[in-house]
Design a protein around this motif. Structure first.
Motif, PDB file in Angstrom:
ATOM      1  N   GLU A 264       0.839  -1.189   0.000  1.00  0.00           N
ATOM      2  CA  GLU A 264       0.000   0.000   0.000  1.00  0.00           C
ATOM      3  C   GLU A 264       0.877   1.243   0.000  1.00  0.00           C
ATOM      4  O   GLU A 264       1.917   1.285   0.672  1.00  0.00           O
ATOM      5  CB  GLU A 264      -0.913   0.012   1.234  1.00  0.00           C
ATOM      6  CG  GLU A 264      -1.952  -1.098   1.225  1.00  0.00           C
ATOM      7  CD  GLU A 264      -2.913  -0.987   2.391  1.00  0.00           C
ATOM      8  OE1 GLU A 264      -2.763  -0.033   3.190  1.00  0.00           O
ATOM      9  OE2 GLU A 264      -3.803  -1.848   2.501  1.00  0.00           O
ATOM     10  N   TYR A 265       0.430   2.254  -0.749  1.00  0.00           N
ATOM     11  CA  TYR A 265       1.172   3.501  -0.864  1.00  0.00           C
ATOM     12  C   TYR A 265       0.243   4.670  -0.543  1.00  0.00           C
ATOM     13  O   TYR A 265      -0.941   4.643  -0.882  1.00  0.00           O
ATOM     14  CB  TYR A 265       1.728   3.665  -2.280  1.00  0.00           C
ATOM     15  CG  TYR A 265       2.700   2.579  -2.670  1.00  0.00           C
ATOM     16  CD1 TYR A 265       4.057   2.726  -2.427  1.00  0.00           C
ATOM     17  CD2 TYR A 265       2.248   1.403  -3.267  1.00  0.00           C
ATOM     18  CE1 TYR A 265       4.963   1.722  -2.778  1.00  0.00           C
ATOM     19  CE2 TYR A 265       3.142   0.390  -3.620  1.00  0.00           C
ATOM     20  CZ  TYR A 265       4.491   0.564  -3.370  1.00  0.00           C
ATOM     21  OH  TYR A 265       5.373  -0.437  -3.706  1.00  0.00           O
ATOM     22  N   PRO A 266       0.775   5.718   0.114  1.00  0.00           N
ATOM     23  CA  PRO A 266      -0.070   6.896   0.371  1.00  0.00           C
ATOM     24  C   PRO A 266      -0.438   7.570  -0.936  1.00  0.00           C
ATOM     25  O   PRO A 266       0.279   7.468  -1.937  1.00  0.00           O
ATOM     26  CB  PRO A 266       0.825   7.784   1.241  1.00  0.00           C
ATOM     27  CG  PRO A 266       2.223   7.365   0.914  1.00  0.00           C
ATOM     28  CD  PRO A 266       2.151   5.898   0.623  1.00  0.00           C
ATOM     29  N   SER A 267      -1.542   8.281  -0.939  1.00  0.00           N
ATOM     30  CA  SER A 267      -1.976   8.961  -2.144  1.00  0.00           C
ATOM     31  C   SER A 267      -1.048  10.134  -2.451  1.00  0.00           C
ATOM     32  O   SER A 267      -0.371  10.669  -1.571  1.00  0.00           O
ATOM     33  CB  SER A 267      -3.407   9.468  -1.979  1.00  0.00           C
ATOM     34  OG  SER A 267      -3.451  10.518  -1.020  1.00  0.00           O
ATOM     35  N   VAL A 268      -1.044  10.525  -3.707  1.00  0.00           N
ATOM     36  CA  VAL A 268      -0.250  11.683  -4.117  1.00  0.00           C
ATOM     37  C   VAL A 268      -0.701  12.921  -3.357  1.00  0.00           C
ATOM     38  O   VAL A 268       0.120  13.692  -2.846  1.00  0.00           O
ATOM     39  CB  VAL A 268      -0.368  11.905  -5.638  1.00  0.00           C
ATOM     40  CG1 VAL A 268       0.310  13.212  -6.047  1.00  0.00           C
ATOM     41  CG2 VAL A 268       0.240  10.731  -6.398  1.00  0.00           C
ATOM     42  N   SER A 269      -2.030  13.103  -3.248  1.00  0.00           N
ATOM     43  CA  SER A 269      -2.563  14.319  -2.629  1.00  0.00           C
ATOM     44  C   SER A 269      -2.294  14.400  -1.140  1.00  0.00           C
ATOM     45  O   SER A 269      -2.384  15.488  -0.555  1.00  0.00           O
ATOM     46  CB  SER A 269      -4.071  14.422  -2.887  1.00  0.00           C
ATOM     47  OG  SER A 269      -4.760  13.309  -2.331  1.00  0.00           O
ATOM     48  N   ASP A 270      -1.947  13.277  -0.497  1.00  0.00           N
ATOM     49  CA  ASP A 270      -1.582  13.285   0.912  1.00  0.00           C
ATOM     50  C   ASP A 270      -0.068  13.346   1.113  1.00  0.00           C
ATOM     51  O   ASP A 270       0.391  13.343   2.262  1.00  0.00           O
ATOM     52  CB  ASP A 270      -2.115  12.024   1.606  1.00  0.00           C
ATOM     53  CG  ASP A 270      -3.616  12.068   1.824  1.00  0.00           C
ATOM     54  OD1 ASP A 270      -4.182  13.169   1.847  1.00  0.00           O
ATOM     55  OD2 ASP A 270      -4.221  10.979   1.936  1.00  0.00           O
ATOM     56  N   SER A 271       0.676  13.394   0.026  1.00  0.00           N
ATOM     57  CA  SER A 271       2.132  13.337   0.119  1.00  0.00           C
ATOM     58  C   SER A 271       2.830  14.596  -0.370  1.00  0.00           C
ATOM     59  O   SER A 271       3.818  15.042   0.224  1.00  0.00           O
ATOM     60  CB  SER A 271       2.654  12.141  -0.700  1.00  0.00           C
ATOM     61  OG  SER A 271       2.057  10.934  -0.296  1.00  0.00           O
ATOM     62  N   ILE A 272       2.341  15.151  -1.455  1.00  0.00           N
ATOM     63  CA  ILE A 272       3.058  16.224  -2.135  1.00  0.00           C
ATOM     64  C   ILE A 272       2.055  17.255  -2.637  1.00  0.00           C
ATOM     65  O   ILE A 272       0.919  16.912  -2.972  1.00  0.00           O
ATOM     66  CB  ILE A 272       3.895  15.650  -3.304  1.00  0.00           C
ATOM     67  CG1 ILE A 272       4.812  16.705  -3.926  1.00  0.00           C
ATOM     68  CG2 ILE A 272       3.001  15.017  -4.344  1.00  0.00           C
ATOM     69  CD1 ILE A 272       5.768  16.114  -4.976  1.00  0.00           C
ATOM     70  N   GLN A 273       2.476  18.507  -2.645  1.00  0.00           N
ATOM     71  CA  GLN A 273       1.671  19.573  -3.243  1.00  0.00           C
ATOM     72  C   GLN A 273       2.577  20.377  -4.162  1.00  0.00           C
ATOM     73  O   GLN A 273       3.686  20.752  -3.774  1.00  0.00           O
ATOM     74  CB  GLN A 273       1.064  20.478  -2.173  1.00  0.00           C
ATOM     75  CG  GLN A 273       0.060  21.490  -2.725  1.00  0.00           C
ATOM     76  CD  GLN A 273      -0.640  22.250  -1.610  1.00  0.00           C
ATOM     77  OE1 GLN A 273       0.020  22.770  -0.725  1.00  0.00           O
ATOM     78  NE2 GLN A 273      -1.946  22.311  -1.656  1.00  0.00           N
ATOM     79  N   VAL A 274       2.101  20.636  -5.369  1.00  0.00           N
ATOM     80  CA  VAL A 274       2.888  21.355  -6.366  1.00  0.00           C
ATOM     81  C   VAL A 274       2.114  22.582  -6.802  1.00  0.00           C
ATOM     82  O   VAL A 274       0.944  22.485  -7.196  1.00  0.00           O
ATOM     83  CB  VAL A 274       3.190  20.464  -7.588  1.00  0.00           C
ATOM     84  CG1 VAL A 274       4.058  21.221  -8.591  1.00  0.00           C
ATOM     85  CG2 VAL A 274       3.893  19.181  -7.152  1.00  0.00           C
ATOM     86  N   LEU A 275       2.765  23.742  -6.696  1.00  0.00           N
ATOM     87  CA  LEU A 275       2.160  25.000  -7.112  1.00  0.00           C
ATOM     88  C   LEU A 275       3.029  25.652  -8.170  1.00  0.00           C
ATOM     89  O   LEU A 275       4.261  25.663  -8.054  1.00  0.00           O
ATOM     90  CB  LEU A 275       1.994  25.944  -5.927  1.00  0.00           C
ATOM     91  CG  LEU A 275       1.080  25.440  -4.805  1.00  0.00           C
ATOM     92  CD1 LEU A 275       1.914  24.930  -3.646  1.00  0.00           C
ATOM     93  CD2 LEU A 275       0.154  26.542  -4.335  1.00  0.00           C
TER      94      LEU A 275
END
Length: 305
Positions: A264-275
């Motif tokens: 199982e892997y954490p979701s992208v949206s719970d791991s990283i934010q790109v602006l």
């Protein structure tokens, strides 16, 4: 880097300062600390702009690009301290590695899903070292600007970042051009965060994009090393004995959702934010998984009740 056309110009380059051994050495320290970050930028007498240890140098332009805009990017680690909950290990956070980026024409791809990873992508995905990937894209056809990010925007030593920290860089782009980047999902054998191979569109209907683009980012498996449980594998940093270790895997680059490894892997949206915002735009605040809000990807951190 793959290219379906034959553009003739490469207008910007910049170097990276991080070795595979340096990145691996810094990961253990990152796992035990979190940094509050704030932008530090300077301009040299030669007209170079630096952000931390990221440097972009103007070079001779050989083809017309049209009118360009300057963009700023923040890549923020918004994971919590217990983002990973392995069955056979202690909970831990997501850690991001130094990475490489490129501004390019639509015909260029940083990687091709379904095909083997390049040597540069392998080095980044396995060991968090962007050096070779940066060398692959620098000066390649269809690349308008390229570089590396390896230092938290608050400054300090180059290396990986944990929850609450961010990388930052800036670049110029003209309508029709796109942004690609890659950073390692460190508690893995060969996973990385990146946009799709087409990159992030920087202009829409002639207007510069501004705001969060995380929805265009995915977690990818480079297919170069056999996966182990995230955050516990003996061939993952910081547990591995050295760079480029672990059983090889002869598989293509794929989204992690397409990999049947049983983990199982954490979701992208719970791991990283790109602006991505035009220069002078509002980088806003980011909320971590623990309810903390960072201002402008760093500088101050407040807790939301």
């Amino acid at each position: 880097m793959t290219d379906d056309s034959t553009p003739t110009n490469s207008t910007r380059t910049n170097s990276t300062l991080t070795s595979r051994r340096t990145v691996l050495t810094g990961i253990a320290a990152t796992l035990s600390t979190a940094t509050v970050v704030g932008a530090q930028e300077t301009t040299t007498e030669e007209g170079e702009t630096t952000t931390g240890d990221e440097t972009t140098t103007e070079a001779e332009t050989t083809t017309e690009r049209g009118e360009t805009r300057t963009f700023e990017v923040r890549i923020v680690n918004i994971s919590g301290p217990n983002a990973l909950t392995p069955e056979d290990g202690e909970p831990g956070p997501v850690v991001l590695s130094p990475g490489a980026y490129a501004v390019h024409t639509p015909a260029v791809q940083l990687f091709a899903p379904g095909e083997s990873a390049s040597a540069g992508l392998e080095a980044l995905a396995e060991d968090g070292d962007p050096t070779t990937l940066g060398e692959e894209v620098t000066g390649a056809d269809g690349i308008l600007e390229s570089g590396a990010f390896d230092t938290p925007i608050a400054g300090g030593e180059p290396g990986p970042i944990g929850p609450g920290s961010a990388y930052g860089f800036r670049f110029e782009a003209a309508p029709g051009e796109r942004l690609s980047f890659a950073t390692m999902f460190v508690p893995s054998n060969d996973l990385f965060f990146a946009p799709g191979p087409q990159g992030i569109e920087l202009f829409r209907n002639g207007d510069a994009v501004s705001g969060e683009v995380t929805e265009q980012v995915a977690l990818w498996d480079a297919g170069t090393e056999q996966n182990e449980e995230p955050g516990t594998g003996p061939n993952q940093a910081p547990r591995q004995s050295g760079p480029d270790t672990g059983p090889d895997e002869d598989a293509p680059v794929r989204r992690i959702e397409e990999v049947d490894d049983g983990y199982e892997y954490p979701s992208v949206s719970d791991s990283i934010q790109v602006l991505v915002v035009p220069e002078g735009g509002d980088l806003g605040g980011q909320t971590t998984a623990e309810g903390e809000t960072t201002t402008g990807a760093g500088g101050t951190t407040t807790t939301t009740n």
